[in-house]
Design an enzyme around this catalytic site. Structure first.
Site, mmCIF file in Angstrom:
data_model
loop_
_atom_site.group_PDB
_atom_site.id
_atom_site.type_symbol
_atom_site.label_atom_id
_atom_site.label_comp_id
_atom_site.label_asym_id
_atom_site.label_seq_id
_atom_site.Cartn_x
_atom_site.Cartn_y
_atom_site.Cartn_z
ATOM 1 N N ALA A 83 93.965 3.064 -36.967
ATOM 2 C CA ALA A 83 93.062 2.018 -36.480
ATOM 3 C C ALA A 83 91.980 2.672 -35.629
ATOM 4 C CB ALA A 83 93.836 0.994 -35.657
ATOM 5 N N LYS A 84 90.944 1.943 -35.348
ATOM 6 C CA LYS A 84 89.903 2.449 -34.428
ATOM 7 C C LYS A 84 89.059 1.280 -33.983
ATOM 8 C CE LYS A 84 88.484 6.507 -32.876
ATOM 9 N NZ LYS A 84 89.267 7.758 -32.792
ATOM 10 N N GLY A 85 88.459 1.428 -32.793
ATOM 11 C CA GLY A 85 87.566 0.392 -32.295
ATOM 12 C C GLY A 85 86.300 1.009 -31.755
ATOM 13 N N VAL A 141 89.106 -1.914 -36.404
ATOM 14 C CA VAL A 141 89.421 -1.734 -37.823
ATOM 15 C C VAL A 141 90.851 -1.226 -37.966
ATOM 16 C CG1 VAL A 141 88.863 -0.363 -39.882
ATOM 17 C CG2 VAL A 141 87.006 -1.207 -38.426
ATOM 18 N N ASP A 187 88.796 7.041 -26.354
ATOM 19 C CA ASP A 187 88.048 7.889 -27.297
ATOM 20 C C ASP A 187 86.730 8.212 -26.585
ATOM 21 O OD1 ASP A 187 88.305 8.847 -30.255
ATOM 22 O OD2 ASP A 187 86.272 8.077 -30.161
#
Ligand code: GLU
Length: 415
Positions: free
Chosen positions: A104-106, A59, A145
């Site tokens: 952003a992040k996944g 995202v 993460d």
């Protein structure tokens, strides 16, 4: 939406910050929706020959201040709303420490403990290719993460590099030092948390020496942090993780505890302490409580019985919005995630800069620049909270929105 839906919680905080600074309505609306959400099916051939299909996301929340930045998390309970929330928090976090990235992040919905090393590698490489259209040193730069580490980042970098036929080191941060990672990246989040602990104790006129601390989580962030807190003279009296907890009112031997966790995978069973029911952690009377695990662990109920005077959020989103109000009423001071745990992404910024320069910095330079950025960010949030007469959380969000809002305004709306 459940009351602890993480995306809803971030939206509430954005709405509040927008009101506090009178944010332009159009910009507010833009920041209330992620710029792009990519959902992918990630098929993996398991060691037994079967094919399993996992769901993953990447995202971008807002990329006005620079390329998207944010980690990739592998966890069985990741949802799209969690990834959206974490991406929005990255937008705010990068703005709080004033580094040139968007948010952003996944995530991949998988329990990595159930995978062999080969399965984990195949999963990582397939996910990487599935989201590759969003990635790039100037587009979006992932990092570790929850449940991902330097090894996973190395696979990600290698996959993209094989695909493009050249070494693309600037595409990911948190890489092993041997392939272009930065000195000081490991442990940077914990270092940043410690810097915030020092700063808040200083502002409140509380000595750290001899003060009691409790920590939830003994992973990449909580583990090093326990040691750093005790090195700073604090008594770390209780630590919990997913499998158990330990308590010693005299202060835990944090080096011995780290050793135990390295051997056993959990704090559970550590001999030099009493066992502690993790559900009882927040009630323990102490000066400092640090959530360093997953989100939504400080509920409104937990906030009512919280025994600490100060909370410093090492995890992302550990406190639900309803608990914020309880803590404020009870006079408990909270240093929010987007400030407290920003040391990790700040070290990532240094790594990205080094990868692009092709020039490695000395560890001392990394540590010094990290300290300066964290202290500057803490001061900015602290003064903003005094000026606005609001909590540090509300002030930090307001400050971040001001910076993101300015970037959006300056760039203008295409077309
Ligand atoms: N996963 C970390 C965070 O939530 C680091 C992100 C990064 O370095 O890009 O802040």
């Amino acid at each position: 939406m459940s009351e602890t839906d993480p995306w809803q919680a971030v939206l509430e905080r954005i709405d509040d910050g927008a009101r506090l600074i009178g944010l332009d309505d159009g910009i507010h609306r833009m920041l209330s929706v992620p710029t792009r959400v990519l959902e992918v099916a990630v098929p993996v051939r398991m060691d037994n020959g079967r094919v399993e299909v996992f769901t993953g996301w990447r995202v971008h929340h807002d990329v006005s201040r620079g390329p998207g930045k944010g980690g990739i998390r592998f966890h069985q309970s990741v949802t799209v709303n969690e990834v959206k929330a974490l991406a929005a928090e990255m937008t705010l976090k990068c703005a709080v420490v004033d580094i040139p990235f968007g948010g952003a992040k996944g995530g991949v919905q998988v329990d990595p403990r159930l995978l062999s090393d080969f399965e984990l590698e195949r999963l990582t490489r397939r996910y990487t290719i599935d989201v590759a259209s969003l990635l790039g040193p100037d587009r979006d730069v992932p990092a570790p993460d929850v449940n991902t580490d330097a090894r996973v980042m190395a696979w990600l970098m290698d996959t993209i590099s094989m695909f493009r036929g050249e070494a693309v080191t600037g595409i990911v941060t948190g890489k092993p030092v041997a392939i272009g990672g930065s000195l000081g990246h490991v442990g940077a989040t914990s270092q940043g948390v410690l810097i915030c602990c020092r700063a808040i104790f200083h502002e409140l006129g509380m000595p750290m020496a001899g003060a009691r601390a409790i920590v939830q989580g003994h992973g990449k962030v909580g583990g090093p942090l326990c040691y750093l807190l005790s090195s700073a003279g604090m008594r770390v009296v209780a630590v919990t993780d997913a499998d158990g907890g330990v308590y010693n009112p005299a202060g835990l031997d944090t080096l011995a505890l780290a050793d135990h966790v390295a051997r056993r995978g959990s704090v559970d069973g550590f001999e030099m302490a009493d066992p502690l029911d993790p559900a009882k952690l927040w009630e323990i009377e102490c000066e400092l409580a640090v959530p360093a695990a997953l989100e939504n662990t400080i509920t409104a109920e937990a906030a009512e019985s919280l025994g600490a005077k100060v909370v410093v959020e090492a995890a992302n989103g550990p406190t639900v919005p309803q608990a914020d109000a309880v803590l404020e009423r009870r006079g408990i001071v909270l240093v929010p995630d987007i400030l407290a745990n920003a040391g990790g992404v700040t070290a990532s910024y240094f790594e990205w800069a080094q990868s692009r320069q092709g020039f490695a910095w000395e560890g001392q330079i990394v540590a010094e620049r990290l300290r300066r950025i964290m202290e500057t960010a803490f001061d900015a949030c602290w003064h903003r909270s005094k000026d606005l007469k609001v909590t540090l959380r509300r002030a930090s969000v307001a400050l971040a929105l001001e910076r993101v809002g300015e970037a959006i305004r300056l760039r203008g709306l295409f077309p």
